[in-house]
Enzyme design. Sequence first.
Site, mmCIF file in Angstrom:
data_model
loop_
_atom_site.group_PDB
_atom_site.id
_atom_site.type_symbol
_atom_site.label_atom_id
_atom_site.label_comp_id
_atom_site.label_asym_id
_atom_site.label_seq_id
_atom_site.Cartn_x
_atom_site.Cartn_y
_atom_site.Cartn_z
ATOM 1 C CG ASP A 146 30.427 47.474 33.042
ATOM 2 O OD1 ASP A 146 29.720 48.417 32.654
ATOM 3 O OD2 ASP A 146 31.397 47.022 32.391
ATOM 4 N N GLY A 192 35.376 43.451 43.138
ATOM 5 C CA GLY A 192 34.584 42.291 42.730
ATOM 6 C C GLY A 192 35.426 41.423 41.810
#
Length: 167
Positions: A28, A117
């Site tokens: 992100d 993650g």
Amino acid sequence: MRGDITAQDVDAIVNAANSGLRGGSGVDGAIHKGGGPQILEECIVILNTQGKLPPGQAVITSGGNLKARHVIHTVGPIWRGGASNEEETLASAYRESLNLANQYDLKTVSFPSISTGAYGFPLDKAAPIAIKTAAEFLRGESSVQEITFCLFGVDAMDEFQKAMDAL
Ligand code: AR6
């Protein structure tokens, strides 16, 4: 393939975002950093019109300064041990991203390994879900012709390869 998804030259890369759509760490952060402020501006417009993005859903913005023409933002599940519908929510994140690509008539889509993650979804469970959902989608009618998994680490490569072989 192994690589950095922000360098992918495809119709859309998929972002493993969070419900707040304002960026974060991991993939992100890399996508917002590479794409510049335009992506965040579009995310905020989406946020203001439809509110927070629930896990398993997806929205689309332009790719800003990225090579990719669009970014599809989806939210994967946070792993809570496996009894909180995590597997179905992960499959939905992949499926809804691909449905959106089809709505926008996109042909090439590249995914990171969503939820594996910061969100802690075990790779050996996540990879078969990713591969199976993509394969099922490609069997149906849609504009999408090629799905790439652009993976960061060796562990992800191993698990996705195993899932491909099993399929
Ligand atoms: N290209 C491809 N894969 C990457 C890249 C990259 N540039 N960077 C990281 N990865 P994560 P999540 C891999 O944590 O688990 C964020 O803060 C990484 O190695 O990015 O869905 C969001 O804002 C891992 O295998 O996403 C959310 O709050 C995979 O991408 C939260 O993290 C996903 O790791 C989402 O967590």
